[in-house]
Scaffold this motif. Sequence first.
Motif, PDB file in Angstrom:
ATOM      1  N   THR A   1       0.839  -1.205   0.000  1.00 55.01           N
ATOM      2  CA  THR A   1       0.000   0.000   0.000  1.00 55.01           C
ATOM      3  C   THR A   1       0.873   1.253   0.000  1.00 55.01           C
ATOM      4  N   VAL A   2       1.871   1.256   0.865  1.00 59.81           N
ATOM      5  CA  VAL A   2       2.773   2.416   0.948  1.00 59.81           C
ATOM      6  C   VAL A   2       3.406   2.667  -0.423  1.00 59.81           C
TER       7      VAL A   2
ATOM      8  N   ASP B   1       4.980   8.971  -4.887  1.00 60.00           N
ATOM      9  CA  ASP B   1       5.327   9.644  -6.141  1.00 60.00           C
ATOM     10  C   ASP B   1       6.857   9.572  -6.253  1.00 60.00           C
ATOM     11  N   PHE B   2       7.338   8.677  -7.131  1.00 61.36           N
ATOM     12  CA  PHE B   2       8.781   8.406  -7.186  1.00 61.36           C
ATOM     13  C   PHE B   2       9.577   9.533  -7.859  1.00 61.36           C
TER      14      PHE B   2
ATOM     15  N   ASN C   1      14.211   5.195  -7.982  1.00 63.66           N
ATOM     16  CA  ASN C   1      14.352   6.310  -7.036  1.00 63.66           C
ATOM     17  C   ASN C   1      13.661   6.097  -5.696  1.00 63.66           C
ATOM     18  N   LEU C   2      13.521   4.860  -5.290  1.00 66.73           N
ATOM     19  CA  LEU C   2      12.935   4.650  -3.958  1.00 66.73           C
ATOM     20  C   LEU C   2      14.017   4.845  -2.894  1.00 66.73           C
TER      21      LEU C   2
ATOM     22  N   LEU D   1       3.158  14.077   3.816  1.00 63.02           N
ATOM     23  CA  LEU D   1       2.912  12.658   4.134  1.00 63.02           C
ATOM     24  C   LEU D   1       1.494  12.269   3.730  1.00 63.02           C
ATOM     25  N   LYS D   2       1.402  11.112   3.051  1.00 65.36           N
ATOM     26  CA  LYS D   2       0.079  10.666   2.587  1.00 65.36           C
ATOM     27  C   LYS D   2      -0.427   9.464   3.379  1.00 65.36           C
ATOM     28  N   VAL D   3       0.526   8.719   3.934  1.00 70.44           N
ATOM     29  CA  VAL D   3       0.080   7.511   4.637  1.00 70.44           C
ATOM     30  C   VAL D   3       0.910   7.278   5.897  1.00 70.44           C
ATOM     31  N   LEU D   4       0.197   6.910   6.966  1.00 70.28           N
ATOM     32  CA  LEU D   4       0.820   6.571   8.244  1.00 70.28           C
ATOM     33  C   LEU D   4       0.456   5.121   8.566  1.00 70.28           C
ATOM     34  N   VAL D   5       1.477   4.285   8.774  1.00 69.86           N
ATOM     35  CA  VAL D   5       1.233   2.896   9.157  1.00 69.86           C
ATOM     36  C   VAL D   5       1.718   2.710  10.581  1.00 69.86           C
TER      37      VAL D   5
END
Length: 481
Positions: A133-134, A139-140, A174-175, A217-221
């Motif tokens: 999901t992350v 956006d790379f 580019n990760l 930040l778009k996602v918090l796990v």
Amino acid sequence: MADLASRISKPSDAPADGPSAPAAAAAPAQDNGNGAEEPVDDGIQRGLIEPAYDVEVKLADLQADTESPLYSVQSFEELGLPKSINDGLLAMNFKKPSKIQERALPLMISNPPTNMIAQSQSGTGKTAAFVLTVLSRIDFSKPTQPQALLLAPSRELARQIQGVIQTVGQFCENLIVEAAIPGSISRETGVKSSVVVGTPGTVMDLIRRRQFDVSQLKVLVIDEADNMLDQQGMGDQCIRVKGMLPKTIQILLFSATFPDKVMNYARKYAPNSNEIKLRHQELTVKGISQMYMDCPDESKKYDTLCKLYGLMTIGSSVIFVKTRDSANEIQRRMEADGHKVSALHGAHEGQNRDALLDDFRSGRSKVLITTNVLARGIDVSSVSMVINYDIPMKGYGDKEPDAETYLHRIGRTGRFGRVGVSISFVYDRKSFEALSQIAEFYGIDLIQLAPDDWDRTEKKVQEVIKSSRAKPDYAPNALGN
Ligand SMILES: Nc1ncnc2c1ncn2[C@@H]1O[C@H](COP(=O)(O)OP(=O)(O)OP(=O)(O)O)[C@@H](O)[C@H]1O
């Protein structure tokens, strides 16, 4: 008072759970240190302790069993993930999603983003579910702009998750993934990655010192979310971190356990979530044969432990104790008695902890004595035995049995369809009652090992460890609705 014997079965000559096996020793697993498997071309995963005699049950059989938590009807391709990510899964030899991956992923990757509270048994692939999901949200083209934050309770788990993201994302151009754990991020540069995996205290410090730009930040796990959100634990820190993040952030909470009390916090923390929950009777992994040893008294626990050493080193083993001091003391005594063991706990300095766990993952060390710091999340596929030297307890004065910690501790073995043994030591009425209550809570029948009949004890344990894989019908009822 609980019926002490109700959940605890008498010793018998019946074979312990698991296919019967000849006498060869199981080979150590090939863990690549990232929690991922080395690909092989025989249709089975390496790392699954694949001795020649294991012909009965393959992972494919387990994944075809509708009752198994590893079962799914779809392929990863059908889940609609980008090609670069699917290529990563292929390279890891992940052939089919597990049930939690199949059920949670479509809900988590869809738009508009929705929060998720997801529960699934230990070792069933929750990490890949949130990692996929992350990666699907990054956006790379902005590799140094933080876009996803993952929180874990220990530096070891944060590093492990970082490794899984790097492995699954190996074809994502580019990760950049950074660990935000004590000592890992320089004050000069600050956070310069799209994905950050950290422990709450360090993350909070970085944000406060303006070394971590959280605006995009778009996602918090939150992994091990019940532990992380517990007010007795890191609840305050997690609440403060969330308060510093964009209000629109997607929140994903994962754990094998969500006690009712914490579930209420979880729902406030991640409002309007989709939920995938299990009943506590569904939580145990049937590939783990849960045993106990009735030691004559506390002092005999150590002798019993030493007698088990030969069995511990067939694969790898983790010995859980209550305190750092007892971890040190048992290590000292076992080494003096000629056994090769290591001890890892929170008093050790960070790099030393990393080196100790790396040695354990690679098989350089095979017996690890530790505290609850490693009870959760750690994924080392070669672990075939877990010993509860002390029954986990919680509450003021250690009054209550800690059923959650018990489940996480024993879940360090029996990962993704493998088998394993857990042996819990009891030695007095309190420890016996505590274990009985835990067994009652999960609806499990514990197998008693006889401390005075080593031939039988060895036979029982070896039968499981050397059988290498759970039969399909050992799998629990899997995910509830
Ligand atoms: N679809 C899959 N196919 C094959 N192996 C998988 C798959 N998904 C995950 N695994 C492997 O299963 C093992 C356990 O996964 P993971 O560590 O994510 O478990 P978990 O559910 O997070 O457990 P815990 O509750 O203990 O944290 C890992 O070694 C992982 O590489």
